[in-house]
Design an enzyme around this catalytic site. Structure first.
Site, short mmCIF file in Angstrom:
data_model
loop_
_atom_site.label_atom_id
_atom_site.label_comp_id
_atom_site.label_asym_id
_atom_site.label_seq_id
_atom_site.Cartn_x
_atom_site.Cartn_y
_atom_site.Cartn_z
N ARG A 133 28.19 51.79 -48.57
CA ARG A 133 29.28 50.89 -48.98
C ARG A 133 30.59 51.64 -49.27
NH1 ARG A 133 28.17 46.17 -51.50
NH2 ARG A 133 26.10 46.97 -51.89
N GLY A 172 24.71 54.01 -53.32
CA GLY A 172 24.90 53.04 -54.39
C GLY A 172 26.18 53.17 -55.18
N TYR A 206 28.43 45.70 -45.17
CA TYR A 206 27.49 44.58 -45.23
C TYR A 206 28.13 43.23 -44.88
CZ TYR A 206 25.02 48.27 -47.69
OH TYR A 206 24.45 49.47 -48.03
N CYS A 244 27.66 24.25 -42.14
CA CYS A 244 27.06 23.07 -42.75
C CYS A 244 26.19 23.47 -43.93
CB CYS A 244 26.25 22.31 -41.72
SG CYS A 244 27.25 21.86 -40.32
N TYR A 255 24.51 36.70 -53.07
CA TYR A 255 24.45 37.16 -54.46
C TYR A 255 25.78 37.04 -55.20
CZ TYR A 255 24.27 41.42 -51.46
OH TYR A 255 24.42 42.34 -50.47
#
Ligand SMILES: *Cc1c(COP(=O)(O)O)cnc(C)c1O
Length: 408
Positions: free
Chosen positions: A271, A226, A367, A338, A311
């Protein structure tokens, strides 16, 4: 513009766009940042790469080279690791709903540690195990890490983890104490993603250490991942050495204060290992002006980077060869899907670009590929790794035939 010595134009010619590009020296540097600083004289330490950020064979080989362990969250991720010849003993298996089949796969393949998430899973595992297997228990420590609500995973009603001394917790401990094969080694917690505030980690340390007091032998604590990264100038991440040293000293102080002996401390950055080392290269197609907006359309979009649509994630970008021109246009970078929501960056400042120019988005290494989709039957882009100025293809672009290969 170059990435690790290689011109973007050259990459476009060789591999086409959209293209995921990684600076391998940067990735290795990030890994070393954790490996060299996450150390203690009081207990053993271990750094796991949370592979869901980028689960591909080549990065797993690099983890192996660096002697890092691996956090996997599915049979598919474990399978990929095994195919990259990763030692299963160094795989930690996560997930809130591992099926019998998943658990059996892990057991059959000698996965090192299963991180159980709830009572049902402990019961299932207890009935399946036929030889010793190490178990950690994921705890919900009730610490809210104040990131975007979709990425917060530790509020009391979270789908993840067990609350200390809850009915489920007591039942789990009862099963573990009687089980012939399940060997309980410690607690895990992960309180969210893209966290910049080390106080969130401190609040949790006290709780995690206190849980250890109920046991007569030293436990392991896994603090999850995190750790935040720089997407735009609104983000100010803390460097790996400071994150590592702070986590270590916080736990060292805590075990001293509470008079607890700890066997091992683990972290699971995902990450922060790969995000900033990754870029996505696109070609600009048509441009369009509406009464209030100016659009640049790119040859990818939400299919290779769902995070803005999912998000409202923010990114920065540049136009190749025009990085130093005045950024006097406010434009929205839109994908080709689309969906009106298929916008990669809204209202960013760029110089005037032309059709055919290359656009590069930064910090797309985590990600991006792993959340990519074939929506609109887009082909999944290729991935290129660049090390010491040399580029190599590590995932080739999907083909039209591959797209329908499973359709009967
Ligand atoms: C996603 C996840 C991580 C990695 O999180 P990052 O934000 O990528 O560092 C680590 N541990 C667990 C259990 C996770 O679910």
């Amino acid at each position: 513009m170059k990435i690790n010595g290689v011109e973007l134009k050259e990459l476009k010619e060789k591999y086409d766009t959209p293209l995921y590009i990684y600076d391998v020296n940067h990735i290795k540097n990030n890994m070393d940042g954790y490996l060299n600083n996450f150390k203690s004289k009081e207990f053993q330490t271990e750094v796991l790469f949370a592979s869901k950020a980028l689960n591909i064979k080549e990065i797993i080989r690099i983890c192996n080279e660096k002697n890092m362990s691996l956090d996997c969250v599915s049979k598919g991720e474990i399978y990929t690791a095994l195919k990259a010849s990763f030692d299963p003993k160094r795989i930690y298996f996560h997930g809130n709903n591992k099926s019998y089949d998943d658990l059996k796969f892990a057991l059959d393949n000698n996965v090192g540690v299963i991180i159980c998430d709830n009572l049902g899973e402990v019961e299932a595992l207890n009935s399946l195990a036929t030889k010793k297997i190490k178990i950690m228990l994921r705890m919900n420590v009730g610490v809210d890490a104040h990131t975007h609500k979709f990425i917060v995973t530790a509020h009391v009603d979270s789908k993840f983890g067990v609350l200390y001394k809850s009915d489920d917790y007591n039942k789990i401990m009862d099963i573990l104490s009687k089980s012939k094969y399940l060997e309980f080694i410690g607690f895990h917690s992960h309180i969210g993603s893209q966290i910049f505030d080390l106080n969130a980690f401190k609040a949790r340390a006290e709780k995690m250490v206190s849980y250890c007091k109920d046991f007569t032998y030293p436990l392991e604590l896994n603090l999850g991942g995190g750790y935040g990264v720089h997407y735009t100038n609104d983000d100010s991440p803390i460097s790996f050495d400071i994150v590592s040293k702070t986590l270590i000293s916080t736990i060292e102080n805590e075990i001293k204060n509470q008079n607890v002996k700890l066997k091992k401390l683990l972290i699971e950055p995902g990450r922060s290992i790969v995000a900033e080392a990754g870029y996505t290269l696109y070609t600009i197609g048509y441009k369009k002006k509406t009464p209030n907006k100016e659009y640049y359309f790119i040859d990818g979009g939400m299919t290779d980077n769902i995070r803005p649509a999912l998000y409202q994630a923010k990114y920065d970008c540049d136009i190749d060869g025009k990085e130093n021109l005045a950024k006097d246009h406010v434009v929205t970078i839109a994908g080709k899907c689309c969906e009106s929501g298929d916008l990669i960056i809204e209202n960013c400042k760029l110089p005037e670009a032309e059709t055919g120019d290359l656009l590069i988005t930064y910090t797309t290494g985590a990600y991006g590929y792993t959340m990519s989709s074939n929506y609109n039957k887009a082909l999944t882009p290729a991935i290129v790794f660049i090390e010491d100025g040399k580029d190599k293809l590590v995932v080739r672009r999907q083909t039209l035939d591959e797209l329908i290969e499973r359709e009967i």
